[in-house]
Motif scaffolding. Structure first.
Motif, PDB file in Angstrom:
ATOM      1  N   GLN A 221       0.965  -1.111  -0.051  1.00 58.40           N
ATOM      2  CA  GLN A 221       0.031  -0.194  -0.097  1.00 58.40           C
ATOM      3  C   GLN A 221       0.855   1.339   0.037  1.00 58.40           C
ATOM      4  N   GLN A 222       2.143   1.219  -0.377  1.00 57.79           N
ATOM      5  CA  GLN A 222       2.809   2.218  -0.190  1.00 57.79           C
ATOM      6  C   GLN A 222       2.593   3.416  -1.501  1.00 57.79           C
ATOM      7  N   VAL A 223       2.274   4.551  -1.291  1.00 59.80           N
ATOM      8  CA  VAL A 223       1.757   5.271  -2.413  1.00 59.80           C
ATOM      9  C   VAL A 223       2.498   6.840  -2.272  1.00 59.80           C
ATOM     10  N   LEU A 224       3.169   6.989  -1.244  1.00 59.66           N
ATOM     11  CA  LEU A 224       3.977   8.105  -1.094  1.00 59.66           C
ATOM     12  C   LEU A 224       5.435   7.929  -1.063  1.00 59.66           C
ATOM     13  N   GLY A 225       6.231   8.404  -1.828  1.00 60.47           N
ATOM     14  CA  GLY A 225       7.643   8.245  -1.691  1.00 60.47           C
ATOM     15  C   GLY A 225       8.507   9.668  -1.126  1.00 60.47           C
ATOM     16  N   LEU A 226       8.974   9.568   0.191  1.00 61.51           N
ATOM     17  CA  LEU A 226       9.356  10.723   0.774  1.00 61.51           C
ATOM     18  C   LEU A 226      10.673  10.429   1.081  1.00 61.51           C
ATOM     19  N   VAL A 227      11.479  11.734   1.370  1.00 63.55           N
ATOM     20  CA  VAL A 227      12.649  11.730   2.193  1.00 63.55           C
ATOM     21  C   VAL A 227      12.606  12.107   3.872  1.00 63.55           C
ATOM     22  N   GLU A 228      13.041  11.424   4.902  1.00 67.98           N
ATOM     23  CA  GLU A 228      12.951  11.936   6.095  1.00 67.98           C
ATOM     24  C   GLU A 228      13.323  13.302   6.294  1.00 67.98           C
ATOM     25  N   ASN A 229      12.619  14.068   7.161  1.00 70.52           N
ATOM     26  CA  ASN A 229      13.213  15.312   7.481  1.00 70.52           C
ATOM     27  C   ASN A 229      14.467  15.294   8.169  1.00 70.52           C
ATOM     28  N   GLN A 230      15.397  16.432   7.656  1.00 66.96           N
ATOM     29  CA  GLN A 230      16.661  16.350   8.248  1.00 66.96           C
ATOM     30  C   GLN A 230      16.981  17.526   9.147  1.00 66.96           C
ATOM     31  N   SER A 231      15.945  17.628   9.763  1.00 66.07           N
ATOM     32  CA  SER A 231      16.025  18.645  11.235  1.00 66.07           C
ATOM     33  C   SER A 231      15.334  18.077  12.346  1.00 66.07           C
ATOM     34  N   ASP A 232      15.397  18.867  13.483  1.00 67.54           N
ATOM     35  CA  ASP A 232      14.730  18.281  14.582  1.00 67.54           C
ATOM     36  C   ASP A 232      13.512  18.782  14.965  1.00 67.54           C
ATOM     37  N   TRP A 233      12.850  19.506  13.892  1.00 66.04           N
ATOM     38  CA  TRP A 233      11.759  20.288  14.025  1.00 66.04           C
ATOM     39  C   TRP A 233      10.469  19.504  14.493  1.00 66.04           C
ATOM     40  N   TYR A 234      10.296  18.162  13.963  1.00 62.85           N
ATOM     41  CA  TYR A 234       9.033  17.365  14.389  1.00 62.85           C
ATOM     42  C   TYR A 234       9.428  16.586  16.007  1.00 62.85           C
ATOM     43  N   LEU A 235      10.739  16.809  16.067  1.00 65.50           N
ATOM     44  CA  LEU A 235      11.191  16.053  17.641  1.00 65.50           C
ATOM     45  C   LEU A 235      10.462  17.000  18.690  1.00 65.50           C
ATOM     46  N   GLY A 236      10.178  18.309  18.477  1.00 60.95           N
ATOM     47  CA  GLY A 236       9.725  19.233  19.252  1.00 60.95           C
ATOM     48  C   GLY A 236      10.684  19.724  20.444  1.00 60.95           C
ATOM     49  N   ASN A 237      12.020  19.820  19.957  1.00 62.57           N
ATOM     50  CA  ASN A 237      13.073  20.401  21.102  1.00 62.57           C
ATOM     51  C   ASN A 237      13.888  21.319  20.774  1.00 62.57           C
ATOM     52  N   LEU A 238      13.177  22.000  19.639  1.00 65.01           N
ATOM     53  CA  LEU A 238      14.009  23.270  19.250  1.00 65.01           C
ATOM     54  C   LEU A 238      14.116  24.417  20.182  1.00 65.01           C
ATOM     55  N   TRP A 239      13.097  24.871  20.861  1.00 64.77           N
ATOM     56  CA  TRP A 239      13.054  25.764  21.760  1.00 64.77           C
ATOM     57  C   TRP A 239      11.842  25.410  22.924  1.00 64.77           C
ATOM     58  N   LYS A 240      11.787  25.872  23.902  1.00 63.12           N
ATOM     59  CA  LYS A 240      10.877  25.813  25.121  1.00 63.12           C
ATOM     60  C   LYS A 240       9.352  26.091  24.337  1.00 63.12           C
ATOM     61  N   ASN A 241       8.483  25.064  24.772  1.00 57.90           N
ATOM     62  CA  ASN A 241       7.323  25.049  24.465  1.00 57.90           C
ATOM     63  C   ASN A 241       6.832  24.834  23.103  1.00 57.90           C
ATOM     64  N   HIS A 242       7.932  24.256  22.181  1.00 58.23           N
ATOM     65  CA  HIS A 242       7.889  23.963  20.576  1.00 58.23           C
ATOM     66  C   HIS A 242       6.837  22.996  20.725  1.00 58.23           C
ATOM     67  N   ARG A 243       5.885  23.043  19.858  1.00 57.79           N
ATOM     68  CA  ARG A 243       4.847  21.825  19.673  1.00 57.79           C
ATOM     69  C   ARG A 243       4.536  21.644  18.415  1.00 57.79           C
ATOM     70  N   PRO A 244       5.233  20.841  17.666  1.00 62.71           N
ATOM     71  CA  PRO A 244       5.056  20.764  16.221  1.00 62.71           C
ATOM     72  C   PRO A 244       3.827  19.804  15.974  1.00 62.71           C
ATOM     73  N   TRP A 245       3.411  19.560  14.880  1.00 61.41           N
ATOM     74  CA  TRP A 245       2.470  18.583  14.376  1.00 61.41           C
ATOM     75  C   TRP A 245       3.055  17.309  14.484  1.00 61.41           C
ATOM     76  N   PRO A 246       1.907  16.281  14.706  1.00 55.56           N
ATOM     77  CA  PRO A 246       2.381  14.836  14.839  1.00 55.56           C
ATOM     78  C   PRO A 246       3.149  14.417  13.761  1.00 55.56           C
ATOM     79  N   ALA A 247       4.257  13.489  13.829  1.00 51.11           N
ATOM     80  CA  ALA A 247       4.927  12.872  12.911  1.00 51.11           C
ATOM     81  C   ALA A 247       5.613  11.683  13.302  1.00 51.11           C
TER      82      ALA A 247
END
Length: 801
Positions: free
Chosen positions: A309-335
Motif C-alpha cells: 500500500q505504499q503510495v508516497l515516496g518521501l525523504v526523512e526530514n533532516q532537522s529536529d523540527w518534528y522532535l519538538g526540542n528546538l525551543w521551550k514549548n515548541h509544539r509541532p504537528w504529529p509525525a
C-alpha cells in the motif's frame, strides 16, 4: 574488493590479485583463512546484493571456480619448505641473500601468473558478453531501457547505517525506465519570484534528462502568463507543459490556517489527486527551490520499488523540527520520528484515489487543527499527520533525493562525495544565505544553472519522437524558404528567430487610473544601458514597460543590480521583460514589440532608453490625451527631442530654461549635425514660440518619439541593429492615416553614451549597408501591396531624398 568475485548484474569479474598482494593483504601465516574461503564468503555477499539476473547464475558460478582455483594455485606456490614466503617489502630480509634471491624469483613468477590470470578473465568476460548477445530477446529484457544508479530502500535503519555505500554501489540492480517513457512532474507556482525559481529548477532537470518530460504547473494567473510565454518561446523538444488554475483551487484549502511563508499555495499539493488528470497514474512533485544534480529518470525509477500500500515516496526530514526540542514549548504537528519533508514527493495517484486520499487528509487536518489551530510548515504538517496514523503509506527514499539545506540540518549525513548528490533543496527562508558547512559548493552548483544558457537545452532526444508543434513546423517552413547563399541571409533569418522571453522578471504592481488617461513609457535596452534606469525612474513617475536584451548570466547581474538599488526597488510599476540573447544582431524592433505588447494602460509613450523625459511629462501627457481626444481619433503626439554632449547636465526644469540652454550651445536639437532629416519635420523654429499643439506632415526618414494608443501597429522585425527601425514604424503610422501633432510644452533630452556595436558595424561594414538598403526597398514594396495607391508617395519621397 577481494579476488574471485563476479557480479552477474554488471558483468564484472573482480580478480585483481596483484593489487591484493601489493597492498599487504595477502596470507602471511598458516593460521589465516584460506584464500578460497575468503573468496566464497565475499561471493555470497556480492551475489546477495546483485539480485535480479538469475538467468546468468550458472555462468557466473562457473566463472567463480576459475579464479578460486587460481588463487589456491598461487597460495600453494607461495610456500617454501613448509613456510610462507613473505610478499611484503616490510617483511623481507635484505641482509639474507637466500631470502632476497628467492623473493625476487617469486615476485617475477607471480607477475607472470597475474598477467596470465588477467588475460583469462578478459577472455571469459568476452565469452560471457557474446553469450548474452546470443540470448533470446525475451530472456535478455527490453533493450530500450535506461537504469537508475540508486538502490532504494524503505528501511530507515538501513538508510542511516549505509547511506553512502548504497549511493555509490557499483553492483546494485537498477530499476528500468523506458527510453522514451514520459516523466511527469508537478510544481505549484505563484507570483513573480517563484516563476524565476521554476526556471532554474527546470534548467537543472533539462540539463540531465534523457526522457520526454511533461510538466504539470499549478499556477496563479501571473505565473501562468510568465511561464506559458517562456515555454512557448523556449521551444524545447520533447517537453510538454499543462497549466492548472491555482486560483480555482483556493477554496479547497483556504479553510486551513497556515503560518508558512508560502501562504495558501503551500497547501495545494494536498489536492493534486483531484487537480491532475484522472488518467495520470504517477507524478513527481517538486518544490520550486529544488536543484537537480542527476537525471530525474533515476528518481522516476524508484516507483518500481513501491510495494503493498505504499503510495508516497518521501525523504526523512533532516532537522529536529518534528522532535519538538528546538525551543521551550515548541509544539509541532504529529509525525513519525523526525517526520518527512515534502519538497520532493513521489505520488501514486491511481492508488491514492482508490484509498480516498481527499477524505483521509481532510479528516486528519480537521482533527489536528482543533488542537494545533494552524499549520507551521503548510502541506508538510498534514502529510506527516496522515503518515503518523498510516505509516504503511510511505516508501522512505534515500536522503540524497532531498538534501535539505535548512538551518540546523543533518543533511551532511546524506553525502560523502559530489557523486552522492542527487537533489538539493533550499528549504530555508534564507535560501542561498543559509548557513551550511558546504554551502559554497551548493551555491555554486545552483548559480551554474541560474546563469546557464537556456538555449543550449533545446536539444533533441535521439530516438524519441517529439509531439508535432505547429509553431515549430511553421518556423522550419519559413526558414527553409530562405536562400542560404543570399548575402543578406542572416538579416532575413533574424526576422524568424524565436527568442526565449521571460516576462515580468521582477515584481510588478499597477493600479489602473480611473479616468482612462494613463500612459506607459516604453523602451528597450541592453546591459550597457542599465545606468539609465534610475534616472528615468526619477524623471517619470508613471508605469514603465522595458524589454531587456540579456544573456542568462547578464539577467542575474541585472537582478542583483536592481535589488541593490533603492530607487528601482521602491518602484513597483516598472515591468522588466527579459528577451534572451540569440544570434548576432540586436533585435531592436522585437524588443519594442515585447515591451508594447505588455503595456497595461490605454496609451504608450514610445521612447528610447537614452532619453530623459522632462520633469512632469507624465502628467502633461495625460492632460494632452484628453485635450486632443486620442481615445476616438488616430493621432500620434510628438515629444520634441533634444540632446546634450555633456555627461553632467543641469537638467532644464522648464521650456524657457531649455531654450536658454539651446541659445548657449549647451543643448542641441536631436541629431542636427548627423541626421537632420530624422527630426526636421518637427519644426523646432515653430516650437520655440508655440503655445498650442500644431500638426506636421510626414516626410521621408521622419522618426520622432510619439505617444499613441495601445492598439497602434507593431514595429517591423526585419530591421535589426542600426538603421530604419523607427523610420519604418512612423511610415506605417502615416499609411494608417495617423495625424502627427507636436506638443508645445513637452521635451526630452538624449544623454551621451559610447557608440553602440550595431552603429559601428553600420559605419564600417559595406555589406551591412547594402543589406539595409535591400530591406528598405522590400519594406516599401510590402507597403505598396498593403496600402495600394496611397503608399506610392513613400517610393517617390525616398527617390527624391
Amino acid at each position: 574488493m577481494r579476488p574471485g568475485v563476479f557480479c552477474p548484474a554488471c558483468g564484472k569479474l573482480f580478480v585483481d590479485i596483484k593489487k591484493y598482494y601489493e597492498g599487504g593483504r595477502g596470507p602471511r601465516a598458516p593460521g589465516r583463512e584460506s584464500a578460497l574461503g575468503l573468496g566464497v564468503v565475499t561471493s555470497e555477499r556480492m551475489l546477495g546484493i546483485c539480485r535480479g539476473r538469475r538467468k546468468f547464475l550458472a555462468a557466473s558460478l562457473t566463472v567463480l571456480c576459475i579464479p578460486a582455483i587460481t588463487w589456491l594455485y598461487l597460495f600453494a606456490g607461495s610456500f617454501e619448505d613448509g613456510k610462507p614466503v613473505s610478499l611484503s617489502p616490510l617483511e623481507s630480509q635484505p641482509h639474507s641473500p637466500r631470502y632476497a634471491a628467492a623473493g625476487q624469483r617469486e615476485r617475477e613468477s607471480l607477475e607472470v601468473r597475474v598477467r596470465e590470470v588477467e588475460e583469462e578473465n578478459r577472455a571469459l568476460r568476452r565469452q560471457l558478453s557474446l553469450a548474452q548477445g546470443r540470448a533470446p530477446a525475451h530472456r535478455r529484457g527490453n533493450h530500450n531501457k535506461t537504469y537508475s544508479m540508486e538502490e532504494g530502500t524503505g528501511d530507515s535503519e538501513n538508510l542511516r547505517a549505509g547511506i553512502v555505500a548504497g549511493n555509490s554501489s557499483e553492483c546494485g540492480q537498477q530499476p528500468v525506465v523506458e527510453k522514451c517513457e514520459t516523466i511527469h512532474v508537478a510544481i505549484v507556482c505563484a507570483g513573480y519570484n517563484a516563476s524565476r525559481d521554476v526556471v532554474t529548477l527546470v534548467k537543472s532537470v533539462l540539463f540531465h534528462r534523457r526522457n520526454p518530460l511533461h510538466f504539470h504547473l499549478i499556477a496563479d494567473s501571473i505565473a501562468e502568463q510568465i511561464l506559458a510565454t517562456l515555454f512557448q518561446t523556449w521551444m524545447v523538444p520533447a517537453v510538454r507543459v499543462d497549466f492548472y488554475n491555482a486560483d480555482e483551487l483556493k477554496s479547497e484549502v483556504s479553510w486551513i490556517p497556515n503560518k508558512h511563508y508560502s501562504g495558501i499555495y503551500g497547501l495545494m499539493k494536498l489536492v493534486l489527486t483531484k487537480t491532475l488528470p484522472a488518467n495520470l497514474e504517477r507524478v513527481i512533485v517538486l518544490d520550486t527551490d529544488i536543484t537537480f544534480a542527476t537525471d530525474i529518470a533515476e528518481l522516476w525509477a524508484v516507483f518500481h520499488k513501491f510495494k503493498g500500500q505504499q503510495v508516497l515516496g518521501l525523504v526523512e526530514n533532516q532537522s529536529d523540527w518534528y522532535l519538538g526540542n528546538l525551543w521551550k514549548n515548541h509544539r509541532p504537528w504529529p509525525a513519525l520520528g523526525r517526520g518527512y519533508n515534502t519538497g520532493v514527493i513521489l505520488l501514486l495517484l491511481d492508488k491514492l484515489r482508490k484509498m480516498k486520499w481527499e477524505q483521509m487528509w481532510r479528516l486528519t487536518a480537521e482533527r489536528e487543527l482543533m488542537g494545533m489551530l494552524s499549520t507551521s510548515l503548510a502541506d508538510q504538517d498534514i502529510f506527516n499527520a496522515v503518515i503518523k496514523q498510516n505509516p504503511f503509506l510511505v516508501y522512505q527514499l534515500p536522503c540524497f533525493w532531498n538534501v535539505q539545506l535548512s538551518d540546523h540540518t543533518r543533511s551532511e549525513q546524506c553525502y560523502r562525495d559530489v557523486s552522492d548528490l542527487k537533489v538539493i533543496h533550499w528549504n530555508s527562508p534564507k535560501k542561498l544565505r543559509v548557513k551550511n558547512k558546504h554551502v559554497e559548493f551548493f551555491r555554486n552548483l545552483y548559480l551554474t544553472f541560474l546563469e546557464y544558457d537556456g538555449n543550449l537545452l533545446r536539444r533533441e532526444l535521439f530516438g524519441c519522437p517529439s509531439e508535432a508543434d505547429v509553431n515549430s513546423e511553421n518556423l522550419q517552413k519559413q526558414l527553409s524558404e530562405l536562400d542560404e547563399d543570399d548575402l543578406c541571409y542572416e538579416f532575413r533569418r533574424e526576422r524568424f528567430t524565436v527568442h526565449r522571453t521571460h516576462l515580468y522578471f521582477l515584481h510588478y504592481e499597477y493600479e489602473p487610473a480611473s479616468d482612462n488617461t494613463d500612459v506607459t513609457l516604453v523602451a528597450q535596452l541592453s546591459m550597457d544601458r542599465l545606468q539609465m534606469l534610475e534616472a528615468i525612474c526619477k524623471h517619470w513617475e508613471g508605469p514603465i514597460s522595458l524589454a531587456l536584451y540579456l544573456s542568462d548570466a547578464e539577467a542575474q547581474q541585472f537582478l542583483r543590480y536592481a535589488q541593490g538599488s533603492e530607487v528601482l526597488m521602491s518602484r513597483h510599476n516598472v515591468a522588466y521583460h527579459i528577451v534572451y540573447k540569440e544570434g548576432q544582431f540586436y533585435p531592436v524592433n522585437l524588443l519594442r514589440n515585447v515591451a508594447m505588447k505588455h503595456v497595461g494602460t490605454p496609451y504608450m509613450f514610445l521612447s528610447d532608453i537614452d532619453f530623459l523625459p522632462m520633469y512632469g511629462l507624465y502628467e502633461y501627457l495625460r492632460k494632452s490625451v484628453i485635450q486632443l481626444d486620442l481615445a476616438s481619433t488616430k493621432k500620434a503626439m510628438i515629444v520634441p527631442a533634444f540632446e546634450t554632449l555633456r555627461y553632467r547636465l543641469s537638467f532644464p526644469k522648464s521650456k524657457a530654461e531649455l531654450l536658454s540652454m539651446l541659445d548657449m550651445g549647451t543643448l542641441f536639437t536631436f541629431r542636427y549635425h548627423v541626421w537632420t532629416k530624422g527630426h526636421a519635420p518637427t519644426n523646432f523654429a515653430k516650437w520655440r514660440t508655440a503655445t498650442t499643439p500644431y500638426r506636421v506632415e510626414w516626410e521621408a526618414d521622419f522618426e520622432p518619439y510619439v505617444v499613441v494608443r495601445r492598439d497602434c501597429p507593431e514595429y517591423d522585425r526585419r530591421f535589426v541593429g542600426f538603421g530604419w527601425n523607427k523610420v519604418a514604424h512612423i511610415m506605417e503610422l502615416d499609411a494608417q492615416e495617423y495625424e502627427f501633432i507636436v506638443l508645445p510644452n513637452a521635451y526630452m533630452i538624449h544623454m551621451p553614451h559610447a557608440p553602440s556595436f550595431d552603429i559601428t558595424k553600420f559605419r564600417s561594414n559595406k555589406q551591412y549597408r547594402i543589406c539595409l538598403k535591400t530591406l528598405k526597398e522590400e519594406f516599401q514594396q510590402d507597403m505598396s501591396r498593403r496600402y495600394g495607391f496611397a503608399a506610392l508617395k513613400y517610393l517617390t519621397a525616398e527617390n527624391n531624398s
